[in-house]
Design a protein around this motif. Structure first.
Motif, PDB file in Angstrom:
ATOM      1  N   SER A 104       0.824  -1.209   0.000  1.00 35.32           N
ATOM      2  CA  SER A 104       0.000   0.000   0.000  1.00 35.32           C
ATOM      3  C   SER A 104       0.857   1.259   0.000  1.00 35.32           C
ATOM      4  O   SER A 104       0.439   2.306  -0.470  1.00 35.32           O
ATOM      5  N   ARG A 105       2.053   1.143   0.542  1.00 35.88           N
ATOM      6  CA  ARG A 105       3.010   2.254   0.503  1.00 35.88           C
ATOM      7  C   ARG A 105       4.413   1.671   0.376  1.00 35.88           C
ATOM      8  O   ARG A 105       4.627   0.518   0.716  1.00 35.88           O
ATOM      9  N   ARG A 106       5.329   2.464  -0.114  1.00 34.20           N
ATOM     10  CA  ARG A 106       6.686   1.975  -0.373  1.00 34.20           C
ATOM     11  C   ARG A 106       7.344   1.524   0.928  1.00 34.20           C
ATOM     12  O   ARG A 106       7.300   2.227   1.933  1.00 34.20           O
ATOM     13  N   LEU A 107       7.943   0.328   0.894  1.00 35.14           N
ATOM     14  CA  LEU A 107       8.563  -0.229   2.086  1.00 35.14           C
ATOM     15  C   LEU A 107       9.978   0.303   2.253  1.00 35.14           C
ATOM     16  O   LEU A 107      10.747   0.348   1.283  1.00 35.14           O
ATOM     17  N   PRO A 108      10.366   0.706   3.470  1.00 33.91           N
ATOM     18  CA  PRO A 108      11.751   1.141   3.691  1.00 33.91           C
ATOM     19  C   PRO A 108      12.729  -0.012   3.567  1.00 33.91           C
ATOM     20  O   PRO A 108      13.897   0.181   3.251  1.00 33.91           O
ATOM     21  N   ASP A 109      12.267  -1.225   3.836  1.00 35.56           N
ATOM     22  CA  ASP A 109      13.134  -2.405   3.783  1.00 35.56           C
ATOM     23  C   ASP A 109      12.302  -3.583   3.285  1.00 35.56           C
ATOM     24  O   ASP A 109      11.288  -3.936   3.883  1.00 35.56           O
ATOM     25  N   THR A 110      12.721  -4.172   2.155  1.00 33.25           N
ATOM     26  CA  THR A 110      11.953  -5.267   1.564  1.00 33.25           C
ATOM     27  C   THR A 110      12.482  -6.644   1.967  1.00 33.25           C
ATOM     28  O   THR A 110      11.901  -7.654   1.586  1.00 33.25           O
ATOM     29  N   TRP A 135      -1.876  -5.377   0.819  1.00 32.78           N
ATOM     30  CA  TRP A 135      -1.127  -5.713  -0.382  1.00 32.78           C
ATOM     31  C   TRP A 135      -2.098  -5.987  -1.529  1.00 32.78           C
ATOM     32  O   TRP A 135      -3.218  -6.426  -1.313  1.00 32.78           O
ATOM     33  N   GLN A 136      -1.631  -5.729  -2.740  1.00 34.78           N
ATOM     34  CA  GLN A 136      -2.384  -6.101  -3.936  1.00 34.78           C
ATOM     35  C   GLN A 136      -1.461  -6.928  -4.822  1.00 34.78           C
ATOM     36  O   GLN A 136      -0.337  -6.523  -5.103  1.00 34.78           O
ATOM     37  N   VAL A 137      -1.931  -8.092  -5.223  1.00 32.55           N
ATOM     38  CA  VAL A 137      -1.107  -9.044  -5.972  1.00 32.55           C
ATOM     39  C   VAL A 137      -1.708  -9.228  -7.354  1.00 32.55           C
ATOM     40  O   VAL A 137      -2.921  -9.428  -7.496  1.00 32.55           O
ATOM     41  N   ALA A 138      -0.869  -9.151  -8.378  1.00 27.46           N
ATOM     42  CA  ALA A 138      -1.309  -9.349  -9.763  1.00 27.46           C
ATOM     43  C   ALA A 138      -0.584 -10.546 -10.354  1.00 27.46           C
ATOM     44  O   ALA A 138       0.638 -10.668 -10.220  1.00 27.46           O
ATOM     45  N   VAL A 139      -1.331 -11.424 -11.008  1.00 31.24           N
ATOM     46  CA  VAL A 139      -0.793 -12.671 -11.543  1.00 31.24           C
ATOM     47  C   VAL A 139      -0.855 -12.642 -13.061  1.00 31.24           C
ATOM     48  O   VAL A 139      -1.944 -12.519 -13.642  1.00 31.24           O
ATOM     49  N   THR A 164      -4.207  -1.326 -14.371  1.00 25.99           N
ATOM     50  CA  THR A 164      -5.640  -1.288 -14.672  1.00 25.99           C
ATOM     51  C   THR A 164      -6.466  -1.300 -13.393  1.00 25.99           C
ATOM     52  O   THR A 164      -7.466  -0.581 -13.279  1.00 25.99           O
ATOM     53  N   ALA A 165      -6.040  -2.119 -12.419  1.00 25.66           N
ATOM     54  CA  ALA A 165      -6.770  -2.181 -11.146  1.00 25.66           C
ATOM     55  C   ALA A 165      -6.757  -0.826 -10.453  1.00 25.66           C
ATOM     56  O   ALA A 165      -7.760  -0.408  -9.847  1.00 25.66           O
ATOM     57  N   ARG A 166      -5.629  -0.115 -10.538  1.00 26.65           N
ATOM     58  CA  ARG A 166      -5.567   1.215  -9.924  1.00 26.65           C
ATOM     59  C   ARG A 166      -6.500   2.184 -10.649  1.00 26.65           C
ATOM     60  O   ARG A 166      -7.166   3.018 -10.031  1.00 26.65           O
TER      61      ARG A 166
END
Length: 409
Positions: free
Chosen positions: A185-191, A261-265, A288-290
């Motif tokens: 949902s927002r950029r992670l500082p650490d992935t 989270w939003q997951v696209a396959v 497209t979802a956005r």
């Protein structure tokens, strides 16, 4: 120390070199066959300490650190190389018979202190060298992995070179793969936490062959073989290309950061260029979802094919929206509420009561809005001849994010 102490080591097994060689071989066997070359001059440092009390010089310790780096580069585990050093020290101590015969406890204590100091310092230096080499290897592997994934997702690199580079990562480019993207949902500082969580569940379910997990442009990227995902389905549940996406979303949703989270396959495709194609589909599905402002947790690119068709000829779609739907802007409050009504009306099979329930309005409000649409646009949502035109225009408007954004010129 006494002269008898200085003679003790060579007396134990004939010549000094033969004695140290024997200790090294036995220690190597204890450590599971770790090469004796990784001991370097360590045994001589121990004998010097036991006989003279001499402590290792800086250059000698640097050489031990270099041996730790070499062990890491050769793929020897840290536990085995440390065991080699500890076993060598234990065996060397047992080969000093003068210590067992000595009645001078102070002599034994001094020798033990000197030897233990060398063991402590050498093993610590060895571990530091090993850890530094592992960090370099991880960074180098991560760089190679990132470059490989970038080239795979672009699909425009040399095929032969990519096949060779993919092999160390266990990726068989002849198989059918699919790409899944996870967007926080927002950029992670650490992935790193999210990547570790994904690797744990995916490797457990699918194995670590033909699976890559990485990041790209703020998204988590998973490349996995489609047939493995299919084989992992529960019996009789039908399954779909979105199975991996649902598994990923369930794991990511447990993390404290990034929710929702939003997951696209992407759809499965064969070969090298199939990976790039699946990636583009997944990325387009997220975009497209956005645009559609949907909060669907797992988006299957297969389900959004209609939008790709509609937007392939964007000028024609703009003309359709302009001709059919722009008259709705004359309604009080604008076109948006009327478009929402049309969207839910078509989505539920043109049942006004169900559309009202979904919109949280009365049935009378829905029927009033449908009547206004017919009056303003000239198209009747209840007429089969007009329904397809209206539905296509509504889908196009959502894909173009109209009326929130002006139509492209």
């Amino acid at each position: 120390m006494t002269e008898s102490v200085r003679r003790a080591a060579p007396d134990a097994a004939g010549s000094d070199d033969g004695w140290l060689t024997l200790v090294a071989r036995e220690a190597s066997a204890d450590a599971g066959g770790v090469p004796v070359e990784l001991l370097g001059d360590y045994l001589r440092l121990l004998t010097d300490a036991a006989v003279t009390g001499r402590r290792p010089r800086r250059g000698e310790l640097d050489a031990v650190g270099a041996l730790g780096r070499r062990a890491a580069e050769q793929g020897v585990s840290a536990g085995r190389v440390v065991r080699l050093y500890l076993s060598a020290a234990r065996r060397l101590w047992r080969q000093l018979p003068h210590l067992a015969r000595s009645a001078d406890s102070e002599t034994v204590r001094a020798a033990a202190d000197a030897v233990l100091h060398v063991v402590d310092t050498a093993v610590a230096t060895l571990a530091e060298g090993y850890a530094a080499a592992r960090r370099d290897l991880v960074r180098r592997e991560e760089t190679l992995r990132r470059e490989l994934i970038d080239d795979l997702l672009r699909g425009d690199s040399d095929l032969g070179g990519l096949v060779e580079r993919a092999e160390p990562f266990g990726l068989d480019l002849a198989r059918v793969h699919q790409v899944v993207l996870a967007s926080p949902s927002r950029r992670l500082p650490d992935t790193d936490t999210a990547i570790s969580a994904l690797e744990r569940v995916i490797f457990d379910r699918l194995g670590d062959r033909d699976v890559l997990v990485a990041t790209k442009e703020g998204l988590l990227v998973v490349i996995a073989p489609a047939d493995t995902v299919t084989a992992d389905r529960g019996a009789g549940d039908g399954g779909s290309a979105g199975d991996l996406g649902r598994m990923m979303h369930a794991e990511l949703d447990r993390l404290a950061r990034g929710r929702p989270w939003q997951v696209a396959v992407g759809r499965p495709h064969p070969g090298l260029y199939g990976i790039a194609r699946s990636y583009e589909e997944a990325r387009e599905a997220l975009t497209t979802a956005r645009r559609l402002r949907t909060d669907t947790a797992v988006i299957d690119a297969h389900e959004l094919l209609i939008y790709r068709v509609l937007l392939r000829d964007q000028p024609a779609m703009v003309d359709l929206v302009q001709a059919v739907l722009t008259p709705l802007t004359r309604a009080r409050g604008g076109a948006e509420s009327l478009l929402d009504t049309l969207n839910e009306y078509f989505a539920c099979g043109e049942v006004a009561t169900e559309a009202a329930r979904r919109l949280h309005v009365s049935v009378r409000t829905v029927t009033y809005r449908l009547d206004r649409i017919r009056t303003l646009s000239g198209y009747d949502p209840a007429d089969p001849r007009d329904r397809f035109t209206l539905h296509a225009a509504v889908l196009g408007a959502r894909a173009l994010d109209w009326p929130r954004r002006p139509l492209p010129t």
